[in-house]
Enzyme design. Structure first.
Site, PDB file in Angstrom:
ATOM      1  N   THR A 246      13.021   2.465  -2.212  1.00  0.00           N
ATOM      2  CA  THR A 246      13.043   1.010  -2.307  1.00  0.00           C
ATOM      3  C   THR A 246      14.129   0.534  -3.278  1.00  0.00           C
ATOM      4  OG1 THR A 246      11.480   0.978  -4.148  1.00  0.00           O
ATOM      5  CG2 THR A 246      10.550   0.960  -1.917  1.00  0.00           C
TER       6      THR A 246
ATOM      7  N   ILE B  61       6.253   7.603   9.176  1.00  0.00           N
ATOM      8  CA  ILE B  61       7.133   8.715   9.516  1.00  0.00           C
ATOM      9  C   ILE B  61       8.029   8.330  10.692  1.00  0.00           C
ATOM     10  CG2 ILE B  61       7.266  11.140  10.140  1.00  0.00           C
ATOM     11  CD1 ILE B  61       5.975  10.455   7.352  1.00  0.00           C
TER      12      ILE B  61
ATOM     13  N   PRO C 201      -0.137   7.703   2.284  1.00  0.00           N
ATOM     14  CA  PRO C 201      -0.696   6.407   1.888  1.00  0.00           C
ATOM     15  C   PRO C 201      -0.674   6.181   0.378  1.00  0.00           C
ATOM     16  CG  PRO C 201      -2.031   7.362   3.627  1.00  0.00           C
ATOM     17  CD  PRO C 201      -1.018   8.406   3.252  1.00  0.00           C
TER      18      PRO C 201
ATOM     19  N   GLU D  31      13.577   5.079   2.532  1.00  0.00           N
ATOM     20  CA  GLU D  31      14.504   6.007   1.877  1.00  0.00           C
ATOM     21  C   GLU D  31      14.778   5.601   0.429  1.00  0.00           C
ATOM     22  OE1 GLU D  31      15.144   8.666   3.302  1.00  0.00           O
ATOM     23  OE2 GLU D  31      14.731   8.234   5.394  1.00  0.00           O
TER      24      GLU D  31
END
Length: 384
Positions: free
Chosen positions: A360, A160, A131, A358
Site C-alpha cells: 500500500t 490472490i 485475512p 503489492e
C-alpha cells in the site's frame, strides 16, 4: 549520462506500440461489452490467438532467459514495454513468462512447473496475503505440519491474483520448526478458490486449504527460506506496476487534450481556460517524473544494484500519479467522463487498486522513511 535508447531498443518500443495499436486496441469495445454483461474481458481463444500473433512478431518471454526460449530483454526494456501495454485497458500481456522464484526450483520442479508455465500450458498464482496478514506478511497463520514424506497444509489466503484460474499455487505457510516455507501445490491436491467481487475488473480469489497433503519434493527452495523468496517475488517486479500505469496515464491525458480542443463552453474551446490548462500541465509533469523514477529503479535492477528503495519510491509515486491523472481526465470530460460510454470510469476504478496491492501507499512510505532513518538509503547522492 545518456538517456537515449539504442536503435534496437527504439525499434522494439515502436514495434510493440504498433502491435498494441493494430492488434490490441481494436478489442477495447469487445472488452467493455463483455465486462458490462458479466463475462470475462477476453475469450480464452481470442487471448490465445493474440499471444500467438505476438510470438510470431518475436515478443515471447520478454524477461525470460534465452535458455528457456525467452527474449531476455532486461528490466529497462521490460518496463518500457509495460508502458506501451498500459496504453490500452485490454488485459493482455505477452506470453512466455513465469514467476521469477520458480527458477529457484529443482530440475524436477522446473520440468513440472516452470517450463509448462513459460509455454502457457500451466497457470500459477502467488499466495502470501491472508485475512489477517496483508501488509504484515510476517503474521502468516497458514500452517504446514510434516506427516512422514508429506506436509499437511491448513489455512486461508485472500486477494490472490489469478487464484480462480490457476492450476497450481506458490503458497507460503509456517512449517514448524523451520518457519515460513514456500510450497508448490497443484489444485488437484485439494485446495479450492472462491471469487472476490471488487469495484474494478481485477478478479482476485480466496484460497482455502483444508488438510491439503503436499509431497516433500514440492517445497520450493529450502524449508524456512520462504519469506526470502516472497520478498524476491514482490521486489523483482514492483517497478513494473508504475510502468504500466504510466502508459495508461499518457493515453488518458491525450484523450483529455483532444477533448479539450473540441469541447466548447461559453463560446470557447475549454482548452483555452487556465483551469483546464493547469490540469493538463500538472498531469504531464507528474507522468514524466513517474517515468524517470520507474526507469531508474529498472536500471538499478539491470546493474545488479539494490533496487528496493528506488522501487518503493517509483511504486508510491506512480500509483498516486495515475490516480491523480485519471481524476483530472474524468473532470475535463465532465459528465461524459462519468458515463460508461467512455472507458475513463473503468480506468478510474482499475487504477485505484494500484495504491493498495503489492504494498500500500502507507507501507511504501513506511519503507522509504525507515530506510532513511536507519541509514539504508542516503540523500543527495547521484549514481549510487
Amino acid at each position: 549520462m545518456d538517456f537515449s535508447l539504442t536503435t534496437e531498443e527504439r525499434q522494439i518500443r515502436d514495434t510493440v506500440r504498433s502491435f498494441v495499436e493494430k492488434e490490441v486496441m481494436p478489442l477495447e469495445p469487445e472488452v467493455l461489452r463483455n465486462e458490462r454483461e458479466g463475462r470475462p474481458a477476453l475469450d480464452a481463444d481470442v487471448l490465445r490467438d493474440l499471444r500467438a500473433k505476438a510470438r510470431k512478431s518475436g515478443f515471447w518471454g520478454i524477461n525470460t532467459p534465452e535458455e528457456y526460449g525467452g527474449a531476455a530483454l532486461g528490466p529497462i526494456m521490460s518496463a518500457i514495454i509495460a508502458m506501451e501495454l498500459g496504453r490500452t485497458f485490454v488485459p493482455f500481456s505477452f506470453g512466455g513468462s513465469a514467476d521469477n522464484i520458480l527458477y529457484a526450483g529443482t530440475d524436477e520442479q522446473k520440468r513440472r512447473y516452470l517450463i509448462p508455465t513459460i509455454e502457457g500450458e500451466r497457470r500459477s498464482c502467488f499466495a502470501i496475503t491472508e485475512p489477517g496478514a496483508g501488509s504484515d506478511a510476517r503474521n502468516i497463520r497458514t500452517r504446514a505440519v510434516r506427516d512422514g514424506a508429506e506436509w499437511i497444509v491448513n489455512g486461508e489466503k485472500t486477494f490472490i491474483t489469478g487464484g480462480n484460474e490457476a492450476d497450481f499455487v506458490m503458497v507460503f505457510a509456517v512449517a514448524e520448526p523451520y518457519g515460513v516455507t514456500c510450497f508448490l501445490v497443484d489444485r488437484d491436491m485439494g485446495w479450492r478458490s472462491e471469487p472476490i467481487p471488487t469495484m474494478g475488473q481485477w478478479g482476485p480469489a480466496s484460497l482455502v486449504f483444508e488438510d491439503v497433503r503436499v509431497p516433500e519434493e514440492n517445497v520450493l527452495g529450502e524449508p524456512g527460506r520462504g519469506f526470502e523468496l516472497a520478498m524476491e517475488w514482490i521486489g523483482q517486479g514492483r517497478y513494473m506496476i508504475p510502468a504500466r500505469a504510466i502508459g495508461s496515464a499518457e493515453r488518458m491525458l491525450q484523450m483529455a487534450v483532444d477533448y479539450a480542443t473540441i469541447r466548447k463552453s461559453m463560446g470557447r474551446a475549454i482548452a483555452e481556460y487556465q483551469a483546464i490548462q493547469w490540469m493538463i500541465a500538472d498531469s504531464q509533469v507528474e507522468i514524466e517524473a513517474a517515468k524517470w523514477l520507474t526507469l531508474y529503479a529498472a536500471w538499478r535492477v539491470r546493474e545488479g544494484l539494490d533496487a528496493r528503495h528506488a522501487s518503493s519510491i517509483a511504486k508510491l509515486n506512480g500509483a498516486v500519479m495515475a490516480n491523480q491523472v485519471v481524476d483530472r481526465v474524468l473532470q475535463i470530460h465532465g459528465g461524459m467522463g462519468y458515463t460508461k460510454e467512455l472507458p475513463i470510469e473503468r480506468w478510474y476504478r482499475e487504477l485505484r487498486l494500484l495504491r493498495i496491492f503489492e504494498g500500500t501507499d502507507e507501507i511504501q512510505r513506511r519503507t522509504i522513511a525507515r530506510n532513511l532513518i536507519k541509514g539504508h538509503a542516503r540523500l543527495g547522492l547521484i549514481g549510487e
